[in-house]
Design a protein around this motif. Sequence first.
Motif, PDB file in Angstrom:
ATOM      1  N   SER A  58      36.879  40.311  48.244  1.00  8.31           N
ATOM      2  CA  SER A  58      36.445  39.749  49.530  1.00  8.31           C
ATOM      3  C   SER A  58      37.286  40.295  50.680  1.00  8.31           C
ATOM      4  CB  SER A  58      36.532  38.222  49.493  1.00  8.31           C
ATOM      5  OG  SER A  58      35.733  37.695  48.454  1.00  8.31           O
ATOM      6  N   GLY A  59      38.597  40.480  50.423  1.00  9.94           N
ATOM      7  CA  GLY A  59      39.481  40.990  51.468  1.00  9.94           C
ATOM      8  C   GLY A  59      39.459  42.489  51.615  1.00  9.94           C
ATOM      9  N   GLN A  60      38.649  43.166  50.772  1.00  6.14           N
ATOM     10  CA  GLN A  60      38.535  44.621  50.816  1.00  6.14           C
ATOM     11  C   GLN A  60      39.908  45.304  50.801  1.00  6.14           C
ATOM     12  OE1 GLN A  60      36.088  45.482  54.260  1.00  6.14           O
ATOM     13  NE2 GLN A  60      34.200  44.908  53.203  1.00  6.14           N
ATOM     14  N   VAL A  61      40.729  44.847  49.849  1.00  6.62           N
ATOM     15  CA  VAL A  61      42.073  45.396  49.695  1.00  6.62           C
ATOM     16  C   VAL A  61      41.985  46.829  49.191  1.00  6.62           C
ATOM     17  CG1 VAL A  61      44.291  45.103  48.509  1.00  6.62           C
ATOM     18  CG2 VAL A  61      42.990  43.101  49.243  1.00  6.62           C
ATOM     19  N   ASP A  62      42.918  47.654  49.617  1.00  4.43           N
ATOM     20  CA  ASP A  62      42.928  49.063  49.248  1.00  4.43           C
ATOM     21  C   ASP A  62      43.028  49.230  47.733  1.00  4.43           C
ATOM     22  OD1 ASP A  62      44.636  51.783  48.764  1.00  4.43           O
ATOM     23  OD2 ASP A  62      43.345  51.945  50.546  1.00  4.43           O
ATOM     24  N   LYS A  63      42.266  50.199  47.204  1.00  2.00           N
ATOM     25  CA  LYS A  63      42.206  50.451  45.763  1.00  2.00           C
ATOM     26  C   LYS A  63      43.576  50.774  45.182  1.00  2.00           C
ATOM     27  CE  LYS A  63      40.202  51.478  41.799  1.00  2.00           C
ATOM     28  NZ  LYS A  63      39.594  50.453  40.932  1.00  2.00           N
ATOM     29  N   ARG A  64      44.434  51.465  45.960  1.00  2.00           N
ATOM     30  CA  ARG A  64      45.752  51.843  45.455  1.00  2.00           C
ATOM     31  C   ARG A  64      46.631  50.624  45.204  1.00  2.00           C
ATOM     32  NH1 ARG A  64      47.060  56.242  50.018  1.00  2.00           N
ATOM     33  NH2 ARG A  64      45.980  54.594  51.174  1.00  2.00           N
ATOM     34  N   ILE A  65      46.459  49.570  45.981  1.00  2.00           N
ATOM     35  CA  ILE A  65      47.207  48.327  45.748  1.00  2.00           C
ATOM     36  C   ILE A  65      46.694  47.624  44.493  1.00  2.00           C
ATOM     37  CG2 ILE A  65      47.775  46.063  46.707  1.00  2.00           C
ATOM     38  CD1 ILE A  65      47.604  47.292  49.481  1.00  2.00           C
ATOM     39  N   VAL A  66      45.379  47.639  44.336  1.00  2.00           N
ATOM     40  CA  VAL A  66      44.776  46.991  43.165  1.00  2.00           C
ATOM     41  C   VAL A  66      45.215  47.682  41.877  1.00  2.00           C
ATOM     42  CG1 VAL A  66      42.584  46.381  42.061  1.00  2.00           C
ATOM     43  CG2 VAL A  66      42.815  46.259  44.552  1.00  2.00           C
ATOM     44  N   GLU A  67      45.415  48.986  41.925  1.00  2.00           N
ATOM     45  CA  GLU A  67      45.820  49.726  40.726  1.00  2.00           C
ATOM     46  C   GLU A  67      47.144  49.224  40.166  1.00  2.00           C
ATOM     47  OE1 GLU A  67      45.789  53.783  41.949  1.00  2.00           O
ATOM     48  OE2 GLU A  67      43.630  54.048  41.602  1.00  2.00           O
ATOM     49  N   TRP A  68      48.049  48.759  41.037  1.00  2.00           N
ATOM     50  CA  TRP A  68      49.313  48.196  40.555  1.00  2.00           C
ATOM     51  C   TRP A  68      49.065  46.918  39.750  1.00  2.00           C
ATOM     52  CZ3 TRP A  68      53.908  50.459  40.385  1.00  2.00           C
ATOM     53  CH2 TRP A  68      54.165  51.536  41.244  1.00  2.00           C
ATOM     54  N   LEU A  69      48.097  46.116  40.191  1.00  2.00           N
ATOM     55  CA  LEU A  69      47.795  44.864  39.488  1.00  2.00           C
ATOM     56  C   LEU A  69      47.045  45.115  38.185  1.00  2.00           C
ATOM     57  CD1 LEU A  69      46.674  42.657  42.536  1.00  2.00           C
ATOM     58  CD2 LEU A  69      48.874  42.608  41.337  1.00  2.00           C
ATOM     59  N   THR A  70      46.312  46.214  38.120  1.00  2.00           N
ATOM     60  CA  THR A  70      45.545  46.515  36.901  1.00  2.00           C
ATOM     61  C   THR A  70      46.339  47.326  35.882  1.00  2.00           C
ATOM     62  OG1 THR A  70      44.626  48.510  37.921  1.00  2.00           O
ATOM     63  CG2 THR A  70      43.381  46.470  38.195  1.00  2.00           C
ATOM     64  N   LEU A  71      47.517  47.802  36.265  1.00  2.00           N
ATOM     65  CA  LEU A  71      48.340  48.594  35.343  1.00  2.00           C
ATOM     66  C   LEU A  71      48.725  47.832  34.076  1.00  2.00           C
ATOM     67  CD1 LEU A  71      49.814  51.231  34.730  1.00  2.00           C
ATOM     68  CD2 LEU A  71      51.776  50.363  36.053  1.00  2.00           C
ATOM     69  N   PRO A  72      49.165  46.545  34.146  1.00  2.00           N
ATOM     70  CA  PRO A  72      49.495  45.819  32.902  1.00  2.00           C
ATOM     71  C   PRO A  72      48.325  45.735  31.934  1.00  2.00           C
ATOM     72  CG  PRO A  72      50.358  44.647  34.812  1.00  2.00           C
ATOM     73  CD  PRO A  72      49.491  45.744  35.340  1.00  2.00           C
ATOM     74  N   GLY A  73      47.106  45.571  32.464  1.00  2.00           N
ATOM     75  CA  GLY A  73      45.933  45.521  31.588  1.00  2.00           C
ATOM     76  C   GLY A  73      45.690  46.833  30.875  1.00  2.00           C
ATOM     77  N   ASN A  74      45.854  47.929  31.587  1.00  2.00           N
ATOM     78  CA  ASN A  74      45.677  49.245  30.962  1.00  2.00           C
ATOM     79  C   ASN A  74      46.732  49.496  29.892  1.00  2.00           C
ATOM     80  OD1 ASN A  74      43.483  49.883  32.620  1.00  2.00           O
ATOM     81  ND2 ASN A  74      44.813  50.618  34.268  1.00  2.00           N
ATOM     82  N   LEU A  75      47.960  49.059  30.152  1.00  2.00           N
ATOM     83  CA  LEU A  75      49.020  49.202  29.151  1.00  2.00           C
ATOM     84  C   LEU A  75      48.741  48.336  27.927  1.00  2.00           C
ATOM     85  CD1 LEU A  75      52.197  49.243  31.447  1.00  2.00           C
ATOM     86  CD2 LEU A  75      51.088  51.192  30.324  1.00  2.00           C
ATOM     87  N   PHE A  76      48.149  47.168  28.144  1.00  2.00           N
ATOM     88  CA  PHE A  76      47.803  46.275  27.040  1.00  2.00           C
ATOM     89  C   PHE A  76      46.760  46.922  26.129  1.00  2.00           C
ATOM     90  CE2 PHE A  76      44.957  42.769  25.548  1.00  2.00           C
ATOM     91  CZ  PHE A  76      45.827  42.225  24.617  1.00  2.00           C
ATOM     92  N   ILE A  77      45.740  47.536  26.730  1.00  2.00           N
ATOM     93  CA  ILE A  77      44.706  48.220  25.944  1.00  2.00           C
ATOM     94  C   ILE A  77      45.292  49.417  25.201  1.00  2.00           C
ATOM     95  CG2 ILE A  77      42.563  49.536  26.088  1.00  2.00           C
ATOM     96  CD1 ILE A  77      42.213  46.552  26.400  1.00  2.00           C
ATOM     97  N   ARG A  78      46.173  50.170  25.874  1.00  2.00           N
ATOM     98  CA  ARG A  78      46.802  51.327  25.222  1.00  2.00           C
ATOM     99  C   ARG A  78      47.630  50.877  24.021  1.00  2.00           C
ATOM    100  NH1 ARG A  78      47.422  56.126  28.357  1.00  2.00           N
ATOM    101  NH2 ARG A  78      49.438  56.509  27.336  1.00  2.00           N
TER     102      ARG A  78
END
Length: 487
Positions: free
Chosen positions: A43-63
């Motif tokens: 909703s806040g249209q936050v920049d994708k590069r900021i969101v990538e920091w929040l999604t990094l733990p999930g990617n590490l979990f899958i790896r």
Amino acid sequence: MSSDYVEVKRFNKIIKHLKTHWLLVSILVSILIGFSIGIGLKSGQVDKRIVEWLTLPGNLFIRSLEMLIVPVVFVGVVAATGSLSAKSNLKITLICVGLCFLTHVLATIVGLFGSLILISLSSKNTDSTGKIESVGKQKTAYDIIADILKNLIPKNIIKATTNQELTRYYLVNSTNSSEYVRKVEYIEGTNILGVLIFALLIGLSASVLEKKAELFREFFRSCNDVVILVLRWLILVAPIGIASLIIEAIYDVDDLGESFKQIGLFTGLCIVSLLVYGFFVLALMVFVFTRKNPLKYYISFMEPMLLAFASTSGAVCIHKSIDICENELEIDSRMARFTIPFYTTLQADGSSIFIVMACAFLSNYFGFELTAGDYIVIIIMTSILCLCLPSVPSSSIVTILVVLNAINFTQVNIAILYTVEWLLDRTRTAVNLYSHCFCAVITFELCKKDLDHLELGDHAHVHVEESQMPLNQLSKNDNFNEEITQV
């Protein structure tokens, strides 16, 4: 004074339940947090590069889960097949293994029909830019079968852990016409089929050698416990990974309403498929093999079924299931103590249905077109992998990654499955419990005349390793192994 005491007692009871089911509670909380943050960021249209920091733990979990795919499959299959006492109880063992495969195949067929209905009712992905093309769209029947057989028997088992063979057709434009050129090449991705077959051969060879390979079997049983324990440690951090994955899924989706509709449709059809299998297919199997009314077995095993639904583990129900078999159904104690642990270890019908439908749902959701060959691979992989399903919460989610890897579909976010996993995990565990008990009844009816020659093997001791206990019960079941072993 009395009201205060009641309030304190009620509060302590709530705290006790939260401690007992802390993993479930933490996953549900992480799902809510993930949804909230994801919707807020979108909703806040936050920049994708900021969101990538929040999604990094999930990617590490899958790896981290993918890192354990080969160890879990190879060690688990060798440990399971190596413990079969084929020589001493040949007929009974063959019947048990045959029933396991039969029920898994029937379950995957039910799951396949559910998948086809799911795909027909789901909306199609019309955005061609985001669509993932299925590999081998122009493949012939020979190419499909040849790919499966070549991967079943890899030339190099070490290379099979990182690559798999696949037939592809490339469009070549010439001056006068265009034609497809066929090439067989190695692509990145674990050849799970080859690893499975190799593990089956090693495990069966160890079972045939009996005492000569006892140290070998014990080594792989210990390795299996170690690998599963590592997997359980990863499950402990699942809430963090799930929240991160859901943030990514919510942020990337264009239509939240349509996504919720598809998830609801998948959940409903999956539960219906599980109920159809549990109350029609299993009942028909019991009637065909025993010529007895299956209704009495549903009633008899109602209590362990409810326990399995509450605990999401068939292992904690072994003691009660054996007790019912021996005292209420008058099944020979040797047969009950051999078959119930055997089926609990090697059989997971409900999980088979869920895995097939989940693979179809994820493929359709992310725009990956499944071919007939992909469905064949899914059915084969699911039927075999469910023979060595890790005894950890939500272990089917890990297996889904293995199956999707086998069809070369790796661009997937499995976080959406966790939104309904708490319900589906319990439902399929209850179906698994009924299947374990019904197959024990069928085995007894088919092998009544062979009981004089029955020798109890590794499974007969009903020994449940600590790694097989649900995470939320480890602290409260210290004497469980000792109690079960003394059955």
